[in-house]
Write a protein that holds these residues in place. Structure first.
Motif, PDB file in Angstrom:
ATOM      1  N   THR A 125     -46.149 -41.178  31.343  1.00  0.00           N
ATOM      2  CA  THR A 125     -47.483 -40.693  31.700  1.00  0.00           C
ATOM      3  C   THR A 125     -47.421 -39.266  32.229  1.00  0.00           C
ATOM      4  O   THR A 125     -46.335 -38.744  32.546  1.00  0.00           O
ATOM      5  N   ALA A 126     -48.566 -38.661  32.352  1.00  0.00           N
ATOM      6  CA  ALA A 126     -48.634 -37.303  32.905  1.00  0.00           C
ATOM      7  C   ALA A 126     -48.078 -37.277  34.326  1.00  0.00           C
ATOM      8  O   ALA A 126     -47.422 -36.307  34.726  1.00  0.00           O
ATOM      9  N   ASP A 127     -48.329 -38.338  35.095  1.00  0.00           N
ATOM     10  CA  ASP A 127     -47.794 -38.402  36.456  1.00  0.00           C
ATOM     11  C   ASP A 127     -46.272 -38.486  36.452  1.00  0.00           C
ATOM     12  O   ASP A 127     -45.605 -37.852  37.279  1.00  0.00           O
ATOM     13  N   ASP A 128     -45.723 -39.270  35.504  1.00  0.00           N
ATOM     14  CA  ASP A 128     -44.264 -39.379  35.391  1.00  0.00           C
ATOM     15  C   ASP A 128     -43.651 -38.011  35.103  1.00  0.00           C
ATOM     16  O   ASP A 128     -42.650 -37.612  35.713  1.00  0.00           O
ATOM     17  N   VAL A 129     -44.256 -37.304  34.152  1.00  0.00           N
ATOM     18  CA  VAL A 129     -43.737 -35.997  33.752  1.00  0.00           C
ATOM     19  C   VAL A 129     -43.880 -34.995  34.900  1.00  0.00           C
ATOM     20  O   VAL A 129     -42.952 -34.225  35.192  1.00  0.00           O
ATOM     21  N   SER A 130     -45.001 -35.005  35.573  1.00  0.00           N
ATOM     22  CA  SER A 130     -45.226 -34.072  36.683  1.00  0.00           C
ATOM     23  C   SER A 130     -44.222 -34.285  37.805  1.00  0.00           C
ATOM     24  O   SER A 130     -43.750 -33.322  38.427  1.00  0.00           O
ATOM     25  N   ALA A 131     -43.884 -35.538  38.052  1.00  0.00           N
ATOM     26  CA  ALA A 131     -42.926 -35.841  39.119  1.00  0.00           C
ATOM     27  C   ALA A 131     -41.571 -35.192  38.848  1.00  0.00           C
ATOM     28  O   ALA A 131     -40.893 -34.722  39.768  1.00  0.00           O
ATOM     29  N   VAL A 132     -41.191 -35.151  37.574  1.00  0.00           N
ATOM     30  CA  VAL A 132     -39.920 -34.501  37.204  1.00  0.00           C
ATOM     31  C   VAL A 132     -40.095 -32.985  37.194  1.00  0.00           C
ATOM     32  O   VAL A 132     -39.280 -32.245  37.771  1.00  0.00           O
ATOM     33  N   ALA A 133     -41.152 -32.515  36.555  1.00  0.00           N
ATOM     34  CA  ALA A 133     -41.369 -31.070  36.407  1.00  0.00           C
ATOM     35  C   ALA A 133     -41.449 -30.363  37.755  1.00  0.00           C
ATOM     36  O   ALA A 133     -40.925 -29.242  37.918  1.00  0.00           O
TER      37      ALA A 133
END
Length: 569
Positions: free
Chosen positions: A454-462
């Motif tokens: 999800t976008a939240d998953d990606v944002s957490a890494v980014a």
């Protein structure tokens, strides 16, 4: 020093091939000569028994005792020429082979689809070599020859005597749904060299091999398992490109050729006629023009590509009229045998033609040593086909296939003490690749993003990446067969684009064609291609990053305007 060692090894391989040439090339003259054993067995066969020798039936050892017993009944009643084994377990396979051989008056040919070894059908209990696309990147054919020898050793230990390999289709269509990663690539010379090395290794190891799928299944976007592909190329194009590897390997003594189910108007204008049923293609082109005198096999006769337009056994009759020696997996072999006998009475087929083929099949069994058949010894079977040296060779092939696209500067300047993010995309748990790197990088953090993150998953890494000095990104395709497109959602693809502009080291564990579906990936300064998502390939790429391995692979296909065949450092 290293170059001298490679040259010496290549010379040793060439010498070995020269010494073995007499043995390797003996198959063709052998099966076309008279032998007392062949004549004695042939004299015991009824007309029906002779026709039955042209058929091979499907067999599994993982579908329960009722299925195994049903195949045993077919073999006992029909006395067919051979079986084709599919999924199951090694010991169970050996047990059914022993049982079926006991039921057969004439020893059976026992075939297997083992393009990357026993692991193609017995993946959970035997060793797999890299797929042919990865082997197409390898620059040392001696390793592929050695692979052929090891595959032959495994096959014979298990009681198998025919491998439906190598694939010598030239895959120049990225959308090909059925060949693709099973091909050595798009360059006819490279495909021929790799196919020759693999074929010779297996034949020198005592196997009958089959080049497939004649006259070339590499440039189609239709899977002949489900429908009949149509090739609209000129005869000149087919002769100079698709048929080139077949022609050269036939000259080198190929023992078998498998005929594809494809409609090719430039070679036979009969509407909806598969190549496997075309007398012009099988007899005039393959046997007469190319001079092939080995065994001609059809592709599976239960595929829609052949039975869609020729049903109720007509396909079987036409396949034999076309000139095929062995029919693989008829939908109903009992019916097919009766129809062939009827065709002989009607004058559609000549008994003499059947007799010639039967004697060639019997001579093949004699060449394989089946006149002195011995049951498969079950003792230590699992250990014998899971040898340490086989695992080591598989790893060496994976190591030799790793391809560097772009610069190696990020790898050369990698600092194992700096804060490093190691990201695996396309998985749901820590990978072998990450685990291997983690032992060396003192200050690292693992990140895992699923294909549908999800976008939240990606944002957490980014949001955390700005705190790292080094970023290593692995792109995984965790499906059993690596496809031309990755199953990543748009959010993940956009994140990959951003990572490509961050001086990240990228590593692909999947089909190289999949790079075309990642816009912006060409901005990555360093890209390491590992051609499939298994442990040996992940270890190979990790060794490059750890500077324990210099990548020598060359891209075997063109992906797009940024990544071309032959690229690699």
């Amino acid at each position: 020093m290293r170059k001298k060692a490679i040259v010496a090894f290549s010379l040793m391989w060439a010498l070995q091939l020269t010494l073995l040439a007499q043995q390797r090339d003996a198959f063709i003259p052998f099966i076309n000569s008279r032998h007392a054993w062949v004549d004695s067995v042939f004299s015991t066969l009824s007309d029906r028994d002779k026709v039955a020798q042209l058929f091979m039936v499907r067999a599994h050892s993982d579908l329960g005792q009722q299925y195994i017993d049903s195949v045993a009944g077919v073999i006992q009643r029909e006395q067919l020429g051979g079986i084709v084994l599919f999924q199951g377990g090694p010991v169970r396979h050996a047990q059914v082979i022993n049982r079926y051989q006991r039921l057969s008056k004439v020893p059976l040919l026992v075939a297997f689809d083992g393009e990357w070894g026993l692991g193609m059908r017995l993946a959970d209990s035997t060793i797999s070599f890299p797929y042919q696309m990865a082997l197409g990147a390898v620059q040392n054919e001696a390793l592929i020859y050695q692979m052929g020898l090891e595959v032959a050793r495994d096959f014979r230990r298990l009681g198998l005597n025919i491998n439906f390999a190598p694939v010598v289709d030239i895959n120049n269509n990225p959308r090909n749904p059925v060949i693709n990663f099973r091909s050595f690539g798009e360059d006819k010379q490279n495909v021929t060299r790799k196919g020759l090395a693999y074929m010779r290794g297996m034949m020198d190891g005592g196997l009958v091999t089959t080049l497939k799928h004649f006259p070339g299944h590499g440039d189609t976007d239709v899977d002949s398992h489900y429908d009949l592909p149509r090739l609209n190329f000129t005869a000149g194009r087919l002769d100079s490109l698709e048929m080139y590897p077949f022609r050269e390997l036939i000259k080198a003594g190929a023992s078998g050729v498998m005929i594809a189910h494809m409609n090719i108007p430039s070679l036979d204008k009969t509407p909806n006629l598969p190549s496997s049923l075309s007398q012009h293609i099988v007899t005039n082109v393959l046997k007469k023009r190319l001079g092939f005198q080995g065994l001609t096999f059809t592709d599976a006769m239960d595929m829609n590509g052949v039975v869609k337009h020729f049903q109720n056994g007509e396909a079987d009759v036409r396949a034999i009229i076309a000139g095929n020696d062995v029919l693989e997996l008829s939908k109903n072999s009992d019916r097919a045998i009766k129809l062939v006998l009827q065709a002989i009475k009607q004058g559609r087929l000549a008994q003499q033609d059947i007799d010639v083929r039967v004697k060639k099949i019997l001579a093949t069994k004699y060449w394989l040593g089946l006149d002195k058949y011995r049951a498969v010894n079950l003792s230590n079977l699992y250990r014998d086909i899971n040898r340490a040296q086989t695992e080591a060779l598989s790893q060496r092939l994976a190591d030799a296939s790793v391809t560097l696209l772009g610069s190696d500067s990020l790898i050369r300047t990698m600092d194992y003490t700096k804060r490093t993010a190691i990201i695996s995309v396309g998985l749901t748990q820590i990978s072998e690749f990450q685990d291997m790197l983690g032992w060396r990088f003192d200050n690292h953090m693992y990140y895992v993003l699923s294909p549908q993150a999800t976008a939240d998953d990606v944002s957490a890494v980014a949001n955390e990446l700005s705190t790292y000095s080094q970023v290593i990104v692995a792109l995984h395709d965790d499906r059993v067969r690596p496809r031309s497109t990755l199953s990543y959602n748009g959010t993940v693809r956009l994140f990959i684009n951003e990572l490509a502009n961050m001086n990240s080291v990228f590593c692909l564990f999947g089909n190289p064609y999949s790079l075309a579906g990642l816009p912006g990936i060409e901005q990555a300064k360093t890209m390491l291609v590992g051609y499939q998502n298994d442990d040996i390939m992940q270890r190979a790429v990790a060794k490059v990053i750890l500077r324990r391995l210099t990548p020598t692979g060359r891209l075997p296909v063109t992906i797009n305007s940024f990544f071309h065949r032959g690229d690699g450092k």
